[in-house]
Design an enzyme around this catalytic site. Structure first.
Site, PDB file in Angstrom:
ATOM      1  N   ILE A  70       0.857  -1.193   0.000  1.00 38.84           N
ATOM      2  CA  ILE A  70       0.000   0.000   0.000  1.00 38.84           C
ATOM      3  C   ILE A  70       0.892   1.241   0.000  1.00 38.84           C
ATOM      4  O   ILE A  70       1.016   1.930   1.011  1.00 38.84           O
ATOM      5  CB  ILE A  70      -0.966   0.001   1.218  1.00 38.84           C
ATOM      6  CG1 ILE A  70      -1.707  -1.330   1.335  1.00 38.84           C
ATOM      7  CG2 ILE A  70      -1.971   1.147   1.092  1.00 38.84           C
ATOM      8  CD1 ILE A  70      -2.635  -1.435   2.540  1.00 38.84           C
ATOM      9  N   PRO A  71       1.559   1.498  -1.139  1.00 34.09           N
ATOM     10  CA  PRO A  71       2.396   2.697  -1.188  1.00 34.09           C
ATOM     11  C   PRO A  71       1.520   3.940  -1.055  1.00 34.09           C
ATOM     12  O   PRO A  71       0.391   3.967  -1.550  1.00 34.09           O
ATOM     13  CB  PRO A  71       3.055   2.635  -2.567  1.00 34.09           C
ATOM     14  CG  PRO A  71       2.366   1.571  -3.324  1.00 34.09           C
ATOM     15  CD  PRO A  71       1.533   0.775  -2.388  1.00 34.09           C
ATOM     16  N   HIS A  72       2.022   4.938  -0.343  1.00 35.53           N
ATOM     17  CA  HIS A  72       1.224   6.155  -0.141  1.00 35.53           C
ATOM     18  C   HIS A  72       2.137   7.338   0.120  1.00 35.53           C
ATOM     19  O   HIS A  72       3.286   7.173   0.520  1.00 35.53           O
ATOM     20  CB  HIS A  72       0.238   5.972   1.018  1.00 35.53           C
ATOM     21  CG  HIS A  72       0.893   5.538   2.281  1.00 35.53           C
ATOM     22  ND1 HIS A  72       1.204   4.222   2.531  1.00 35.53           N
ATOM     23  CD2 HIS A  72       1.315   6.224   3.361  1.00 35.53           C
ATOM     24  CE1 HIS A  72       1.796   4.120   3.719  1.00 35.53           C
ATOM     25  NE2 HIS A  72       1.878   5.327   4.245  1.00 35.53           N
ATOM     26  N   CYS A  73       1.595   8.517  -0.134  1.00 27.16           N
ATOM     27  CA  CYS A  73       2.352   9.734   0.142  1.00 27.16           C
ATOM     28  C   CYS A  73       1.393  10.918   0.171  1.00 27.16           C
ATOM     29  O   CYS A  73       0.241  10.813  -0.237  1.00 27.16           O
ATOM     30  CB  CYS A  73       3.428   9.967  -0.917  1.00 27.16           C
ATOM     31  SG  CYS A  73       2.774  10.359  -2.554  1.00 27.16           S
TER      32      CYS A  73
END
Length: 156
Positions: A70-73
């Site tokens: 769950i890549p996030h930024c």
């Protein structure tokens, strides 16, 4: 932001639901996410999205195990949350906590100011992905439209 309860339905668009994406590395996965978001909203910079995703990833892998990441930024200048759901053609190394290659990715890009909504969404997504049968259904999809419907069908 008038509606404070964000759901997966609010943030995921069919155009950002991609099936069997070819990706050879974690970096390529991040590039694809950034390109897809920028393609849908040309006011955003794919380089900025990519850099922010990579910076967040350096703090610790967003690979949560069982082939899921769950890549996030956060992103300056964004006024809504954007989700990207992808299944990958082949699993890629993601430095996940269980060292399993990742083939199911849900990326979240949120406005710089978003905090509680962001965390709430991350936990909603992580909770859904805790369900192995649900993940298996997603992995069996062969096109983006089916994948999109499957993701939302089980979010009620």
């Amino acid at each position: 932001m008038t509606d404070t309860t964000l759901t997966i339905e609010n943030i995921l668009a069919p155009e950002l639901t991609l099936c069997r994406v070819p990706a050879s590395s974690k970096k390529r996965v991040m590039e694809t996410i950034a390109e897809q978001i920028q393609h849908r909203d040309e006011t955003l910079s794919d380089a900025q999205i990519f850099n922010n995703l990579v910076s967040r990833e350096r703090l610790g892998s967003t690979g949560i195990g069982q082939g899921i990441a769950i890549p996030h930024c956060r992103l300056e200048g964004l006024d809504h949350v954007v989700g990207v759901l992808m299944t990958l053609e082949d699993g890629v190394g993601f430095d996940a906590i269980d060292n399993q290659p990742v083939d199911l990715v849900f990326a979240l890009v949120v406005p710089k100011e978003a905090t509680s909504e962001h965390l709430e969404l991350l936990s909603q997504i992580a909770e859904k992905f805790n369900d192995r049968a649900f993940c298996d259904h997603l992995r069996q999809c062969t096109d983006g439209e089916t994948l999109y419907r499957q993701m939302l069908a089980e979010s009620h």
